[in-house]
Design a protein around this motif. Structure first.
Motif, PDB file in Angstrom:
ATOM      1  N   LEU A 299       0.830  -1.208   0.000  1.00 35.53           N
ATOM      2  CA  LEU A 299       0.000   0.000   0.000  1.00 35.53           C
ATOM      3  C   LEU A 299       0.864   1.256   0.000  1.00 35.53           C
ATOM      4  O   LEU A 299       0.568   2.218  -0.726  1.00 35.53           O
ATOM      5  CB  LEU A 299      -0.942   0.009   1.207  1.00 35.53           C
ATOM      6  CG  LEU A 299      -2.081  -1.005   1.177  1.00 35.53           C
ATOM      7  CD1 LEU A 299      -2.815  -1.027   2.508  1.00 35.53           C
ATOM      8  CD2 LEU A 299      -3.042  -0.695   0.041  1.00 35.53           C
ATOM      9  N   LEU A 300       1.930   1.259   0.808  1.00 32.97           N
ATOM     10  CA  LEU A 300       2.827   2.414   0.822  1.00 32.97           C
ATOM     11  C   LEU A 300       3.522   2.587  -0.525  1.00 32.97           C
ATOM     12  O   LEU A 300       3.679   3.709  -1.013  1.00 32.97           O
ATOM     13  CB  LEU A 300       3.868   2.279   1.936  1.00 32.97           C
ATOM     14  CG  LEU A 300       3.392   2.527   3.360  1.00 32.97           C
ATOM     15  CD1 LEU A 300       4.511   2.256   4.357  1.00 32.97           C
ATOM     16  CD2 LEU A 300       2.866   3.933   3.533  1.00 32.97           C
ATOM     17  N   GLY A 301       3.940   1.487  -1.125  1.00 29.06           N
ATOM     18  CA  GLY A 301       4.606   1.564  -2.420  1.00 29.06           C
ATOM     19  C   GLY A 301       3.689   2.023  -3.538  1.00 29.06           C
ATOM     20  O   GLY A 301       4.013   2.945  -4.292  1.00 29.06           O
ATOM     21  N   ILE A 302       2.532   1.404  -3.633  1.00 27.17           N
ATOM     22  CA  ILE A 302       1.578   1.767  -4.679  1.00 27.17           C
ATOM     23  C   ILE A 302       1.052   3.179  -4.453  1.00 27.17           C
ATOM     24  O   ILE A 302       0.982   3.991  -5.376  1.00 27.17           O
ATOM     25  CB  ILE A 302       0.421   0.745  -4.732  1.00 27.17           C
ATOM     26  CG1 ILE A 302       0.946  -0.616  -5.187  1.00 27.17           C
ATOM     27  CG2 ILE A 302      -0.685   1.235  -5.665  1.00 27.17           C
ATOM     28  CD1 ILE A 302      -0.038  -1.755  -4.986  1.00 27.17           C
ATOM     29  N   GLY A 303       0.680   3.468  -3.201  1.00 27.82           N
ATOM     30  CA  GLY A 303       0.171   4.800  -2.887  1.00 27.82           C
ATOM     31  C   GLY A 303       1.220   5.872  -3.089  1.00 27.82           C
ATOM     32  O   GLY A 303       0.914   6.969  -3.561  1.00 27.82           O
TER      33      GLY A 303
END
Length: 117
Positions: A80-84
């Motif tokens: 989620l942190l990477g995609i976001g």
């Protein structure tokens, strides 16, 4: 050896505190965005978590179900942190569902670390 393991556990919880604290600052300020400090907290928690999952010559069995569950949650938070973060760089914003999911999953993972023995 048990004292060293307790210190690593403490560092693990500090990693979650850094991640959740930086997330909470953004949530209270009503800024739906990811910061580099969130990634730092996730990295601290992950490295310490991997160290905790190693057999330390302890006299009790490791709880592999707990370790696997926490690893899956950690990977989801990281995704989620990477995609976001990628979306944030492209568009300037993070989908609110991703932002709130990171906070909830961080609390879940820290809770698993403390409560599940």
């Amino acid at each position: 050896m048990e004292t060293l393991r307790d210190i690593v556990l403490y560092i693990h919880l500090i990693g979650f505190a850094v991640l959740f604290g930086s997330w909470l600052v953004e949530a209270v300020a009503r800024r739906i965005r990811f910061t580099p400090l969130m990634t730092v907290g996730l990295t601290i928690a992950a490295v310490a978590g991997f160290a905790l999952a190693a057999p330390w010559g302890i006299d009790h069995e490791l709880n592999y179900v707990k370790i696997t569950t926490k690893l899956v949650v950690l990977l989801i938070i990281g995704a989620l942190l990477g995609i976001g973060g990628g979306r944030q760089k492209r568009t300037g914003s993070v989908p609110p569902a991703m932002f709130w999911a990171v906070g909830v999953l961080t609390l879940l993972n820290a809770g698993l670390a403390v409560i599940w023995r």
